[in-house]
Design an enzyme around this catalytic site. Structure first.
Site, PDB file in Angstrom:
ATOM      1  N   ASN A   1      -1.527   4.057  21.644  1.00 56.30           N
ATOM      2  CA  ASN A   1      -0.591   3.093  21.056  1.00 56.30           C
ATOM      3  C   ASN A   1       0.423   2.645  22.088  1.00 56.30           C
ATOM      4  O   ASN A   1       0.779   3.394  22.990  1.00 56.30           O
ATOM      5  CB  ASN A   1       0.122   3.710  19.843  1.00 56.30           C
TER       6      ASN A   1
ATOM      7  N   ASN B   1      -5.003   1.977  -1.521  1.00 52.07           N
ATOM      8  CA  ASN B   1      -5.550   0.625  -1.720  1.00 52.07           C
ATOM      9  C   ASN B   1      -6.296   0.503  -3.051  1.00 52.07           C
ATOM     10  O   ASN B   1      -6.791  -0.575  -3.378  1.00 52.07           O
ATOM     11  CB  ASN B   1      -6.460   0.208  -0.554  1.00 52.07           C
TER      12      ASN B   1
ATOM     13  N   TYR C   1     -10.952  -9.337  10.336  1.00 54.70           N
ATOM     14  CA  TYR C   1     -12.139 -10.159  10.111  1.00 54.70           C
ATOM     15  C   TYR C   1     -11.740 -11.628  10.034  1.00 54.70           C
ATOM     16  O   TYR C   1     -10.560 -11.954   9.926  1.00 54.70           O
ATOM     17  CB  TYR C   1     -12.886  -9.727   8.841  1.00 54.70           C
TER      18      TYR C   1
ATOM     19  N   GLY D   1     -14.286  -6.812  11.148  1.00 57.13           N
ATOM     20  CA  GLY D   1     -14.054  -5.928  10.011  1.00 57.13           C
ATOM     21  C   GLY D   1     -14.576  -6.429   8.681  1.00 57.13           C
ATOM     22  O   GLY D   1     -14.215  -5.871   7.638  1.00 57.13           O
TER      23      GLY D   1
ATOM     24  N   LYS E   1       0.813  -1.226   0.000  1.00 58.43           N
ATOM     25  CA  LYS E   1       0.000   0.000   0.000  1.00 58.43           C
ATOM     26  C   LYS E   1       0.846   1.276   0.000  1.00 58.43           C
ATOM     27  O   LYS E   1       0.434   2.285  -0.584  1.00 58.43           O
ATOM     28  CB  LYS E   1      -0.955   0.008   1.201  1.00 58.43           C
TER      29      LYS E   1
ATOM     30  N   ASP F   1     -10.248   2.602   2.509  1.00 56.58           N
ATOM     31  CA  ASP F   1     -10.383   1.844   3.763  1.00 56.58           C
ATOM     32  C   ASP F   1     -11.181   2.610   4.824  1.00 56.58           C
ATOM     33  O   ASP F   1     -12.082   2.054   5.457  1.00 56.58           O
ATOM     34  CB  ASP F   1      -9.002   1.502   4.335  1.00 56.58           C
TER      35      ASP F   1
ATOM     36  N   GLY G   1      -0.226   2.468  13.436  1.00 57.54           N
ATOM     37  CA  GLY G   1       0.447   2.014  12.226  1.00 57.54           C
ATOM     38  C   GLY G   1      -0.353   2.419  11.000  1.00 57.54           C
ATOM     39  O   GLY G   1      -1.202   3.320  11.049  1.00 57.54           O
TER      40      GLY G   1
HETATM   41  P1  ATR Z   1      -0.752  -2.047  10.148  1.00 56.87           P
HETATM   42  O1  ATR Z   1      -0.343  -1.672   8.776  1.00 56.87           O
HETATM   43  O2  ATR Z   1      -1.674  -3.236  10.238  1.00 56.87           O
HETATM   44  O3  ATR Z   1      -1.250  -0.883  10.929  1.00 56.87           O
HETATM   45  P2  ATR Z   1       1.716  -1.809  11.536  1.00 56.87           P
HETATM   46  O4  ATR Z   1       2.000  -0.532  10.838  1.00 56.87           O
HETATM   47  O5  ATR Z   1       2.809  -2.812  11.742  1.00 56.87           O
HETATM   48  O6  ATR Z   1       0.565  -2.611  10.831  1.00 56.87           O
HETATM   49  O7  ATR Z   1       1.102  -1.419  12.955  1.00 56.87           O
HETATM   50  C1  ATR Z   1       0.689  -2.367  13.887  1.00 56.87           C
HETATM   51  C2  ATR Z   1       0.040  -1.635  15.069  1.00 56.87           C
HETATM   52  O8  ATR Z   1      -0.475  -2.595  15.992  1.00 56.87           O
HETATM   53  C3  ATR Z   1       0.998  -0.756  15.849  1.00 56.87           C
HETATM   54  O9  ATR Z   1       0.292   0.366  16.321  1.00 56.87           O
HETATM   55  C4  ATR Z   1       1.404  -1.683  17.005  1.00 56.87           C
HETATM   56  O10 ATR Z   1       1.866  -1.003  18.145  1.00 56.87           O
HETATM   57  P3  ATR Z   1       3.417  -0.492  18.222  1.00 56.87           P
HETATM   58  O11 ATR Z   1       3.500   0.710  17.341  1.00 56.87           O
HETATM   59  O12 ATR Z   1       3.630  -0.180  19.641  1.00 56.87           O
HETATM   60  O13 ATR Z   1       4.242  -1.641  17.728  1.00 56.87           O
HETATM   61  C5  ATR Z   1       0.091  -2.343  17.274  1.00 56.87           C
HETATM   62  N1  ATR Z   1       0.165  -3.637  17.990  1.00 56.87           N
HETATM   63  C6  ATR Z   1       0.582  -4.812  17.508  1.00 56.87           C
HETATM   64  N2  ATR Z   1       0.462  -5.796  18.442  1.00 56.87           N
HETATM   65  C7  ATR Z   1      -0.046  -5.208  19.553  1.00 56.87           C
HETATM   66  C8  ATR Z   1      -0.427  -5.682  20.852  1.00 56.87           C
HETATM   67  N3  ATR Z   1      -0.303  -6.967  21.196  1.00 56.87           N
HETATM   68  N4  ATR Z   1      -0.922  -4.787  21.732  1.00 56.87           N
HETATM   69  C9  ATR Z   1      -1.063  -3.483  21.394  1.00 56.87           C
HETATM   70  N5  ATR Z   1      -0.742  -2.978  20.180  1.00 56.87           N
HETATM   71  C10 ATR Z   1      -0.245  -3.821  19.263  1.00 56.87           C
END
Ligand code: ATR
Length: 270
Positions: free
Chosen positions: A152, A87, A218, A239, A66, A103, A130
């Site tokens: 976050n 997307n 989802y 979702g 993306k 999205d 993220g």
């Molecule tokens: P995406 O594109 O799906 O958003 P990403 O950019 O890797 O994927 O982001 C994942 C998000 O999920 C992040 O906000 C991550 O928190 P961190 O920035 O602290 O890493 C969050 N995340 C992943 N696992 C988590 C968990 N078990 N508890 C809380 N937040 C989580």
């Protein structure tokens, strides 16, 4: 002539998009085919170019491309520009590559239209900072909520997002430690925690009366959805509706017709 579309990603064989778009095309009488396209991890731009040269009209883009699609587009919608992710690509008659991100619009339409939960004046908690969270922020703010609190694990990322979106509405940001004592009308999980069957560190008492819990994932009941039910959230959703609604937004962009999503959602849930 039959127009060609596809969803491009890696991996891609699991994608439900061909099923969804084929149903939309049947329902609206549009003459198109929609396939999956597996791009090599280091060959996204070439794959798009080849598809377009062969007469392809548009692409949906999924993990992990993306951001590359956002870079490849020669013109962006405002929501895609702010999401820093695309997307949906649309190829017109000129050399232009139009990039959009449907999205967030899909999420908002599922919440407001399908689930019947208005967002105007509501307190929203958005979990995650993220790509998934960034992608939905502008459409959420456009519904004029009272505020969107971004939480976050790595709180600096939430604060960064807050700074970038502050001009578009009331945005706050912080860590999970700041949540006890606060409650929200809508709690949206945009983290990838569900993939690992993990629950972000949420305190009790988070859900206001009549509140919505929405997991953007989802295909599974996540620990967040179970927690929300235990904690008394009134509406708990995964979702799938967002998936179908973002597809409908892409279809509308490409074909100028908005399909009815209800029968397609019923088919997928069935
Ligand atoms: P995406 O594109 O799906 O958003 P990403 O950019 O890797 O994927 O982001 C994942 C998000 O999920 C992040 O906000 C991550 O928190 P961190 O920035 O602290 O890493 C969050 N995340 C992943 N696992 C988590 C968990 N078990 N508890 C809380 N937040 C989580």
């Amino acid at each position: 002539m039959t127009d060609r579309y596809a969803v491009v990603g890696n991996p891609i064989s699991h994608s439900k998009s061909p099923l969804i778009h084929a149903a939309f095309a049947r329902q609206t009488g549009q003459d198109l085919i929609y396939e999956t396209l597996l791009a090599p991890l280091d060959g996204f731009a070439e794959c798009v170019d080849e598809f377009r040269s062969a007469g392809g009209k548009g692409l949906n883009v999924t993990v992990p491309f993306k951001v590359e699609a956002w870079q490849l587009a020669t013109r962006l919608s405002e929501r895609a520009r702010l999401a820093q992710a695309v997307n949906t690509l649309h190829f017109g008659e000129s050399a232009e590559i139009f990039g959009d991100n449907t999205d967030g619009a899909g999420l908002v339409r599922d919440i407001v239209h399908n689930l019947g939960c208005p967002l105007e004046g509501k307190k929203i908690l958005l979990m995650g900072a993220g790509g998934a969270a960034r992608g939905v922020l502008l459409p959420l703010l456009e519904k004029n909520p009272a505020s969107v609190f971004i939480v976050n694990r790595t709180d600096a990322k939430a604060v960064e997002l807050q700074a970038q979106f502050a001009a578009y509405g009331g945005v706050e940001a912080g860590s999970y430690d700041t949540l006890p004592g606060r409650s929200f009308d809508a709690v949206i999980n945009a983290t990838s925690s569900g993939l690992a069957d993990e629950l972000p560190p949420l305190p009790p008492g988070l859900f206001a009366a009549g509140s919505l819990a929405y997991d953007m994932m989802y295909g599974r009941q996540t620990p967040f959805m179970a927690f929300a039910r235990e904690q008394g959230a009134q509406v708990v959703a995964d979702g799938l509706g967002m998936l179908v609604e973002q597809a409908a937004e892409s279809f509308l962009l490409w074909r100028g017709v908005r399909p009815d999503t209800q029968p397609v959602m019923a088919m997928l849930r069935g």
